[in-house]
Design an enzyme around this catalytic site. Sequence first.
Site, PDB file in Angstrom:
ATOM      1  N   LYS A  13       0.817  -1.223   0.000  1.00  0.00           N
ATOM      2  CA  LYS A  13       0.000   0.000   0.000  1.00  0.00           C
ATOM      3  C   LYS A  13       0.845   1.265   0.000  1.00  0.00           C
ATOM      4  O   LYS A  13       0.591   2.179  -0.765  1.00  0.00           O
ATOM      5  CB  LYS A  13      -0.848   0.092   1.282  1.00  0.00           C
ATOM      6  CG  LYS A  13      -1.966  -0.848   1.424  1.00  0.00           C
ATOM      7  CD  LYS A  13      -2.850  -0.482   2.612  1.00  0.00           C
ATOM      8  CE  LYS A  13      -2.175  -0.317   3.959  1.00  0.00           C
ATOM      9  NZ  LYS A  13      -1.596  -1.431   4.644  1.00  0.00           N
ATOM     10  N   ARG A  88      -9.694   1.859   8.822  1.00  0.00           N
ATOM     11  CA  ARG A  88      -9.423   0.446   9.048  1.00  0.00           C
ATOM     12  C   ARG A  88     -10.519  -0.217   9.884  1.00  0.00           C
ATOM     13  O   ARG A  88     -10.482  -1.434  10.070  1.00  0.00           O
ATOM     14  CB  ARG A  88      -8.103   0.294   9.810  1.00  0.00           C
ATOM     15  CG  ARG A  88      -6.885   0.026   8.947  1.00  0.00           C
ATOM     16  CD  ARG A  88      -5.687   0.024   9.886  1.00  0.00           C
ATOM     17  NE  ARG A  88      -4.579  -0.761   9.462  1.00  0.00           N
ATOM     18  CZ  ARG A  88      -3.457  -0.256   8.907  1.00  0.00           C
ATOM     19  NH1 ARG A  88      -3.359   1.010   8.655  1.00  0.00           N
ATOM     20  NH2 ARG A  88      -2.455  -1.047   8.613  1.00  0.00           N
ATOM     21  N   ARG A 127      11.407  -7.363   4.416  1.00  0.00           N
ATOM     22  CA  ARG A 127      11.406  -5.928   4.665  1.00  0.00           C
ATOM     23  C   ARG A 127      11.916  -5.625   6.083  1.00  0.00           C
ATOM     24  O   ARG A 127      12.595  -4.635   6.314  1.00  0.00           O
ATOM     25  CB  ARG A 127       9.985  -5.375   4.503  1.00  0.00           C
ATOM     26  CG  ARG A 127       9.906  -3.868   4.590  1.00  0.00           C
ATOM     27  CD  ARG A 127       8.539  -3.370   4.212  1.00  0.00           C
ATOM     28  NE  ARG A 127       7.575  -3.547   5.283  1.00  0.00           N
ATOM     29  CZ  ARG A 127       6.288  -3.212   5.197  1.00  0.00           C
ATOM     30  NH1 ARG A 127       5.824  -2.699   4.081  1.00  0.00           N
ATOM     31  NH2 ARG A 127       5.468  -3.387   6.203  1.00  0.00           N
ATOM     32  N   ARG A 133      11.707  -2.514  10.914  1.00  0.00           N
ATOM     33  CA  ARG A 133      10.487  -2.068  11.593  1.00  0.00           C
ATOM     34  C   ARG A 133      10.195  -2.969  12.783  1.00  0.00           C
ATOM     35  O   ARG A 133      10.255  -4.180  12.663  1.00  0.00           O
ATOM     36  CB  ARG A 133       9.294  -2.113  10.621  1.00  0.00           C
ATOM     37  CG  ARG A 133       9.223  -0.895   9.738  1.00  0.00           C
ATOM     38  CD  ARG A 133       8.088  -0.960   8.746  1.00  0.00           C
ATOM     39  NE  ARG A 133       6.821  -1.419   9.284  1.00  0.00           N
ATOM     40  CZ  ARG A 133       5.646  -1.127   8.737  1.00  0.00           C
ATOM     41  NH1 ARG A 133       5.581  -0.349   7.681  1.00  0.00           N
ATOM     42  NH2 ARG A 133       4.542  -1.615   9.244  1.00  0.00           N
ATOM     43  N   ARG A 144      -1.108  -9.031  12.837  1.00  0.00           N
ATOM     44  CA  ARG A 144      -1.603  -7.914  12.012  1.00  0.00           C
ATOM     45  C   ARG A 144      -2.553  -8.416  10.934  1.00  0.00           C
ATOM     46  O   ARG A 144      -3.571  -7.780  10.650  1.00  0.00           O
ATOM     47  CB  ARG A 144      -0.429  -7.141  11.392  1.00  0.00           C
ATOM     48  CG  ARG A 144       0.364  -6.360  12.429  1.00  0.00           C
ATOM     49  CD  ARG A 144       1.604  -5.745  11.841  1.00  0.00           C
ATOM     50  NE  ARG A 144       1.295  -4.658  10.929  1.00  0.00           N
ATOM     51  CZ  ARG A 144       2.121  -4.232   9.980  1.00  0.00           C
ATOM     52  NH1 ARG A 144       3.282  -4.814   9.798  1.00  0.00           N
ATOM     53  NH2 ARG A 144       1.773  -3.236   9.213  1.00  0.00           N
TER      54      ARG A 144
HETATM   55  P1  AMP Z   1       0.660   0.619   8.313  1.00  0.00           P
HETATM   56  O1  AMP Z   1       1.953   1.308   8.067  1.00  0.00           O
HETATM   57  O2  AMP Z   1      -0.473   1.224   7.558  1.00  0.00           O
HETATM   58  O3  AMP Z   1       0.748  -0.868   8.099  1.00  0.00           O
HETATM   59  O4  AMP Z   1       0.310   0.828   9.862  1.00  0.00           O
HETATM   60  C1  AMP Z   1       1.176   0.345  10.876  1.00  0.00           C
HETATM   61  C2  AMP Z   1       0.431   0.182  12.186  1.00  0.00           C
HETATM   62  O5  AMP Z   1      -0.103   1.448  12.603  1.00  0.00           O
HETATM   63  C3  AMP Z   1      -0.784  -0.741  12.138  1.00  0.00           C
HETATM   64  O6  AMP Z   1      -0.425  -2.096  12.312  1.00  0.00           O
HETATM   65  C4  AMP Z   1      -1.594  -0.221  13.311  1.00  0.00           C
HETATM   66  O7  AMP Z   1      -1.041  -0.640  14.528  1.00  0.00           O
HETATM   67  C5  AMP Z   1      -1.378   1.292  13.214  1.00  0.00           C
HETATM   68  N1  AMP Z   1      -2.379   1.936  12.356  1.00  0.00           N
HETATM   69  C6  AMP Z   1      -2.182   2.538  11.144  1.00  0.00           C
HETATM   70  N2  AMP Z   1      -3.318   3.038  10.655  1.00  0.00           N
HETATM   71  C7  AMP Z   1      -4.291   2.753  11.562  1.00  0.00           C
HETATM   72  C8  AMP Z   1      -5.693   2.971  11.611  1.00  0.00           C
HETATM   73  N3  AMP Z   1      -6.338   3.581  10.606  1.00  0.00           N
HETATM   74  N4  AMP Z   1      -6.358   2.540  12.719  1.00  0.00           N
HETATM   75  C9  AMP Z   1      -5.728   1.922  13.734  1.00  0.00           C
HETATM   76  N5  AMP Z   1      -4.409   1.650  13.732  1.00  0.00           N
HETATM   77  C10 AMP Z   1      -3.690   2.057  12.661  1.00  0.00           C
END
Ligand code: AMP
Length: 191
Positions: A13, A88, A127, A133, A144
């Site tokens: 994404k 989400r 990654r 990370r 996740r």
């Molecule tokens: P991402 O980089 O989009 O995969 O987000 C990394 C982490 O941030 C996720 O696994 C969640 O813990 C948190 N996170 C990101 N966006 C959201 C969201 N819209 N709602 C809740 N947690 C989020």
Amino acid sequence: MRLLIMGPPGAGKGTQAAVIGEYYGIPAISTGNIFRLAITNRTDLGERIKRIIADGGYVPDSLTLKVVVQRLEEEDTKGGWLLDGFPRTLGQVKALDKELEAHGFTLDAVISLTADEEAIVRRMLKRAEIEGRPDDNEETIRNRLEVYHEQTDPLLEVYRERGLLLEVDGMGEVSEVTQRVLTALAQRIGD
Ligand code: AMP
């Protein structure tokens, strides 16, 4: 242009959002990036969410919404945006609907990147080695994915029913996937 990009963790994404945002001249806004920056900068928000993110859970809607609403007030969002990783949860969908309505905006499309889950896990572990990370160990990755299916899968149906969903195969080279996304968007909304 106002777009969302969704997909399981590791589907690419963030990478696609950056390229598509640049193509249309709109900011790609990633809640994950905002959260990671807060953690790096040890802000109050960062301290509150670091454990949740490290475990692969979702940050509570109340905190997430605050961050998004604040970001959408910034000057560079006037001409549109691409939200990466938000909404989400169904609660976040509702809040976004309200926010859009308050400004008289509508969504143009919701891109859903699909991916083979075992390939995702392999890609994320790779990654993790490169980027380091903290939420990229195997247990967290599996968590996740589980949280994604439980909380975020239902959103796909919501946007499908609204006729906004564009499903795009997220597997393959980055440039191939970008091309698929841009083609799907062009067909939907014109170039
Ligand atoms: P991402 O980089 O989009 O995969 O987000 C990394 C982490 O941030 C996720 O696994 C969640 O813990 C948190 N996170 C990101 N966006 C959201 C969201 N819209 N709602 C809740 N947690 C989020």
